[in-house]
Design a protein around this motif. Structure first.
Motif, PDB file in Angstrom:
ATOM      1  N   MET A 242      -7.330  37.168  56.583  1.00  0.00           N
ATOM      2  CA  MET A 242      -7.177  37.987  57.783  1.00  0.00           C
ATOM      3  C   MET A 242      -6.112  37.382  58.687  1.00  0.00           C
ATOM      4  O   MET A 242      -6.053  36.161  58.841  1.00  0.00           O
ATOM      5  CB  MET A 242      -8.503  38.079  58.543  1.00  0.00           C
ATOM      6  N   LYS A 243      -5.275  38.208  59.265  1.00  0.00           N
ATOM      7  CA  LYS A 243      -4.256  37.735  60.203  1.00  0.00           C
ATOM      8  C   LYS A 243      -4.933  37.057  61.394  1.00  0.00           C
ATOM      9  O   LYS A 243      -5.933  37.542  61.902  1.00  0.00           O
ATOM     10  CB  LYS A 243      -3.406  38.915  60.687  1.00  0.00           C
ATOM     11  N   SER A 244      -4.385  35.939  61.832  1.00  0.00           N
ATOM     12  CA  SER A 244      -5.001  35.211  62.941  1.00  0.00           C
ATOM     13  C   SER A 244      -4.552  35.767  64.280  1.00  0.00           C
ATOM     14  O   SER A 244      -3.500  36.407  64.392  1.00  0.00           O
ATOM     15  CB  SER A 244      -4.656  33.724  62.857  1.00  0.00           C
ATOM     16  N   LEU A 245      -5.351  35.509  65.297  1.00  0.00           N
ATOM     17  CA  LEU A 245      -5.011  35.917  66.654  1.00  0.00           C
ATOM     18  C   LEU A 245      -3.838  35.103  67.185  1.00  0.00           C
ATOM     19  O   LEU A 245      -3.720  33.910  66.894  1.00  0.00           O
ATOM     20  CB  LEU A 245      -6.199  35.682  67.590  1.00  0.00           C
ATOM     21  N   PRO A 246      -2.974  35.730  67.977  1.00  0.00           N
ATOM     22  CA  PRO A 246      -1.965  34.945  68.701  1.00  0.00           C
ATOM     23  C   PRO A 246      -2.649  33.930  69.616  1.00  0.00           C
ATOM     24  O   PRO A 246      -3.736  34.186  70.139  1.00  0.00           O
ATOM     25  CB  PRO A 246      -1.216  36.004  69.522  1.00  0.00           C
ATOM     26  N   LYS A 247      -2.016  32.762  69.804  1.00  0.00           N
ATOM     27  CA  LYS A 247      -2.608  31.758  70.685  1.00  0.00           C
ATOM     28  C   LYS A 247      -2.630  32.247  72.123  1.00  0.00           C
ATOM     29  O   LYS A 247      -3.609  32.054  72.845  1.00  0.00           O
ATOM     30  CB  LYS A 247      -1.830  30.443  70.593  1.00  0.00           C
ATOM     31  N   ILE A 248      -1.537  32.872  72.558  1.00  0.00           N
ATOM     32  CA  ILE A 248      -1.474  33.441  73.913  1.00  0.00           C
ATOM     33  C   ILE A 248      -1.088  34.906  73.796  1.00  0.00           C
ATOM     34  O   ILE A 248       0.017  35.239  73.353  1.00  0.00           O
ATOM     35  CB  ILE A 248      -0.466  32.694  74.796  1.00  0.00           C
ATOM     36  N   MET A 249      -2.001  35.773  74.162  1.00  0.00           N
ATOM     37  CA  MET A 249      -1.750  37.216  74.158  1.00  0.00           C
ATOM     38  C   MET A 249      -1.671  37.688  75.599  1.00  0.00           C
ATOM     39  O   MET A 249      -2.520  37.320  76.431  1.00  0.00           O
ATOM     40  CB  MET A 249      -2.879  37.944  73.412  1.00  0.00           C
ATOM     41  N   VAL A 250      -0.664  38.475  75.915  1.00  0.00           N
ATOM     42  CA  VAL A 250      -0.541  39.002  77.266  1.00  0.00           C
ATOM     43  C   VAL A 250      -1.092  40.417  77.326  1.00  0.00           C
ATOM     44  O   VAL A 250      -0.862  41.226  76.434  1.00  0.00           O
ATOM     45  CB  VAL A 250       0.919  38.966  77.760  1.00  0.00           C
TER      46      VAL A 250
ATOM     47  N   ALA B 168      -6.198  32.500  74.245  1.00  0.00           N
ATOM     48  CA  ALA B 168      -6.150  33.055  75.595  1.00  0.00           C
ATOM     49  C   ALA B 168      -5.518  34.436  75.623  1.00  0.00           C
ATOM     50  O   ALA B 168      -4.528  34.694  74.929  1.00  0.00           O
ATOM     51  CB  ALA B 168      -5.375  32.123  76.520  1.00  0.00           C
ATOM     52  N   ARG B 169      -6.099  35.306  76.443  1.00  0.00           N
ATOM     53  CA  ARG B 169      -5.463  36.574  76.790  1.00  0.00           C
ATOM     54  C   ARG B 169      -5.266  36.562  78.297  1.00  0.00           C
ATOM     55  O   ARG B 169      -6.221  36.426  79.057  1.00  0.00           O
ATOM     56  CB  ARG B 169      -6.342  37.762  76.377  1.00  0.00           C
ATOM     57  N   ILE B 170      -4.026  36.696  78.720  1.00  0.00           N
ATOM     58  CA  ILE B 170      -3.670  36.539  80.128  1.00  0.00           C
ATOM     59  C   ILE B 170      -2.865  37.738  80.593  1.00  0.00           C
ATOM     60  O   ILE B 170      -2.247  38.444  79.796  1.00  0.00           O
ATOM     61  CB  ILE B 170      -2.869  35.230  80.329  1.00  0.00           C
ATOM     62  N   GLY B 171      -2.867  37.998  81.890  1.00  0.00           N
ATOM     63  CA  GLY B 171      -2.016  39.061  82.406  1.00  0.00           C
ATOM     64  C   GLY B 171      -2.689  39.926  83.440  1.00  0.00           C
ATOM     65  O   GLY B 171      -3.857  39.758  83.776  1.00  0.00           O
ATOM     66  N   PHE B 172      -1.925  40.903  83.927  1.00  0.00           N
ATOM     67  CA  PHE B 172      -2.351  41.701  85.067  1.00  0.00           C
ATOM     68  C   PHE B 172      -3.550  42.603  84.781  1.00  0.00           C
ATOM     69  O   PHE B 172      -4.141  43.133  85.720  1.00  0.00           O
ATOM     70  CB  PHE B 172      -1.178  42.545  85.559  1.00  0.00           C
ATOM     71  N   GLU B 173      -3.928  42.790  83.519  1.00  0.00           N
ATOM     72  CA  GLU B 173      -5.166  43.536  83.273  1.00  0.00           C
ATOM     73  C   GLU B 173      -6.343  42.838  83.930  1.00  0.00           C
ATOM     74  O   GLU B 173      -7.251  43.487  84.438  1.00  0.00           O
ATOM     75  CB  GLU B 173      -5.423  43.683  81.773  1.00  0.00           C
ATOM     76  N   ASN B 174      -6.315  41.507  83.936  1.00  0.00           N
ATOM     77  CA  ASN B 174      -7.451  40.746  84.443  1.00  0.00           C
ATOM     78  C   ASN B 174      -7.168  39.952  85.706  1.00  0.00           C
ATOM     79  O   ASN B 174      -8.044  39.807  86.550  1.00  0.00           O
ATOM     80  CB  ASN B 174      -7.958  39.790  83.358  1.00  0.00           C
TER      81      ASN B 174
END
Length: 257
Positions: free
Chosen positions: A1-9, A225-231
């Motif tokens: 399975m494809k892995s998650l990006p380390k930092i997703m915006v 981590a998922r970072i950004g203006f959504e949160n």
């Protein structure tokens, strides 16, 4: 399975608008431009929402295909995850149809939105199809209770396999929501107590002014981590971030120390 990006915006989400921050992207062009800037700042993935002409969040296959095409042309090395978020108006059947129509590489699906207490054959067939299609499904979990339910669904073989992607949501979509790093602890405890042997590729998003602290805590515990203006709209200093790339740069600096 494809892995998650380390930092997703996650640059916009389903609810905020330019009234919340003038740099919040609303159109596909703005979203792609934000993704390019965030990739240059250190993000390796985009969690994407699309909006209609009125600015409302929509599960529109055509708009998602347009976004994916633009992303492949302008920032081909950045992974793109689309969302099935219901925002109280889309049914599980409509969410599944979106995935069937787009066939994305990465998709996020809230367990509590997609799966009833007694999973139907349609739900089982859907997850079986995503595996066969090579779609990486990230299961969105809003509480330790949600994580417990995820384990139950694994035991019932709803998802299949032993490799899974998870996103732990610290906090809620609520006014003045402020998450803290310790909000992750119930998720960590539930994983530690689980009897199932799974390979979990997990990440965190967090609401409010302490988003950076929460994500650093997640990464230090083996997560992503998922970072950004959504949160979160603010840097650790408490000041409003200039844009999504500003948030990414702060996190990259924090985890590089």
């Amino acid at each position: 399975m494809k892995s998650l990006p380390k930092i997703m915006v996650a640059p916009n989400g389903a609810r905020r608008t330019k009234a919340d921050h003038p740099a919040l992207p609303m159109t596909i062009g703005e979203t792609v431009a934000a993704a390019v800037a965030c990739h240059e700042a250190g993000a390796d993935g985009l969690h994407a929402h699309v909006r209609d002409e009125s600015g409302a969040h929509v599960l529109d296959a055509g708009l998602y295909r347009e976004l994916l095409t633009e992303m492949r042309e302008q920032v081909p090395k950045m992974a793109v995850q689309i969302t099935t978020e219901a925002v109280g108006k889309y049914s599980p059947a409509e969410q599944r149809k979106l995935v069937h129509d787009v066939v994305p590489e990465f998709i996020s699906i809230a367990v509590r939105e997609m799966i009833p207490e007694d999973p139907s054959g349609e739900v089982r067939d859907f997850y079986s199809w995503t595996r066969e299609a090579g779609i990486a499904v990230q299961h969105i979990l809003y509480s330790a209770e949600d994580l417990g339910r995820f384990y139950k669904m694994v035991e019932l073989d709803v998802f299949g396999g032993h490799e899974h992607q998870l996103l732990f949501v610290l906090g809620r979509y609520a006014e003045q929501q402020e998450s803290v790093p310790s909000d992750l602890d119930p998720f960590l405890a539930t994983m530690a107590d689980a009897s199932l042997e799974l390979e979990l590729d997990w990440g965190v998003c967090a609401f409010g002014h302490r988003e950076t602290d929460c994500l650093v805590h997640a990464i230090s515990n083996g997560g992503k981590a998922r970072i950004g203006f959504e949160n979160g709209l603010w840097n650790k200093s408490g000041e409003l971030a200039a844009d999504n790339a500003d948030r990414v740069r702060e996190l990259v600096a924090a985890v590089s120390c």
